[in-house]
Write an enzyme that holds these catalytic residues in place. Structure first.
Site, short mmCIF file in Angstrom:
data_model
loop_
_atom_site.label_atom_id
_atom_site.label_comp_id
_atom_site.label_asym_id
_atom_site.label_seq_id
_atom_site.Cartn_x
_atom_site.Cartn_y
_atom_site.Cartn_z
N LYS A 163 0.83 -1.22 0.00
CA LYS A 163 0.00 0.00 0.00
C LYS A 163 0.86 1.26 0.00
O LYS A 163 0.62 2.21 -0.75
CB LYS A 163 -0.92 0.01 1.22
CG LYS A 163 -2.07 -0.98 1.15
CD LYS A 163 -2.88 -0.92 2.42
CE LYS A 163 -4.09 -1.83 2.38
NZ LYS A 163 -4.89 -1.75 3.60
N GLY B 147 -0.19 -4.73 10.40
CA GLY B 147 1.13 -4.50 9.83
C GLY B 147 1.33 -3.01 9.64
O GLY B 147 0.39 -2.30 9.25
N CYS C 279 -0.54 0.74 6.45
CA CYS C 279 -1.03 -0.18 7.49
C CYS C 279 -2.02 -1.16 6.87
O CYS C 279 -2.69 -0.83 5.89
CB CYS C 279 -1.78 0.57 8.60
SG CYS C 279 -0.77 1.69 9.56
N ASP C 280 -2.12 -2.31 7.50
CA ASP C 280 -3.17 -3.26 7.12
C ASP C 280 -3.49 -4.11 8.33
O ASP C 280 -2.59 -4.47 9.09
CB ASP C 280 -2.73 -4.14 5.96
CG ASP C 280 -3.93 -4.90 5.40
OD1 ASP C 280 -4.71 -4.29 4.65
OD2 ASP C 280 -4.11 -6.08 5.75
N SER C 281 -4.78 -4.42 8.51
CA SER C 281 -5.21 -5.21 9.67
C SER C 281 -6.05 -6.40 9.25
O SER C 281 -6.84 -6.31 8.29
CB SER C 281 -6.06 -4.35 10.62
OG SER C 281 -5.34 -3.23 11.09
#
Length: 197
Positions: free
Chosen positions: A54, A107, A70-72
């Site tokens: 991203k 992340g 970010c990624d969740s």
């Protein structure tokens, strides 16, 4: 040291609000990265890889900036769950989640285009979900909130009613670990206070 502009490569209003809460006014530049391209099944690797992809998607627009991606995802019984596709999926998910425990993985990446350096980390928070009736699940899904969130709940919204407790970083569950952000900035030679607006 020159303090670069802080770019958030995410469309998440919750992440933006978290940064604003601690005095950082980010330039918001949502990434259009197609997450389905990444077939990883280990949640920590998956969220770190997605965060990186991203952030890298928007890097060409910011030759001198600090870019955060970010990624969740939520993992329950070893299965990974992102945002539910529709209300039926959200209801089925909550039938699984209620009276159960999940691990929320986020992340994080910071790419410093001035120093040509980056830091990637993952934070995990354990979430204990309340026992819920089918009626409560349907009512919660009808608010549309679960359709906008990884794990089908928002800790900063109605979803907080259905979380018994969490173990670990609270802000991580909302989408971005503020203690981890402070550490990552330090790894790149910054104080978090350098970015106060």
């Amino acid at each position: 040291m020159t303090i670069p502009p802080f770019v958030l490569a995410s469309a998440s209003p919750a992440r933006r609000r978290l940064l604003q809460t601690v005095g950082i006014e980010p330039i918001v530049c949502p990434s259009d990265f197609d997450e389905s391209q990444i077939p990883l099944t280990e949640p920590g690797n998956l969220v770190q890889t997605l965060a990186k992809c991203k952030a890298e998607t928007v890097i060409s627009q910011f030759p001198s900036a600090l870019i955060m991606g970010c990624d969740s995802v939520l993992a329950i019984n070893g299965e990974i769950y992102g945002k539910p596709a529709n209300a039926d999926e959200a209801i089925a998910r909550w039938q699984l989640m209620q009276d159960n425990v999940g691990d929320l993985y986020t992340g994080h990446i910071l790419i410093d285009t001035i120093q040509n350096r980056s830091v990637v980390k993952c934070q995990v928070t354990r979430v204990y979900f309340a026992k819920m009736s089918d009626r409560a699940i349907s009512a919660y899904v009808a608010t549309d909130e679960p359709l906008k969130c990884a794990g089908a709940f928002a800790l900063e919204g109605f979803g907080s009613l259905f979380v018994e407790k969490i173990e670990g970083c609270h802000s991580n569950v909302i989408g971005l670990s503020l203690p981890l952000l402070r550490q990552m900035l330090a790894d790149l030679g910054y104080e978090v206070t350098d970015f106060w607006s």
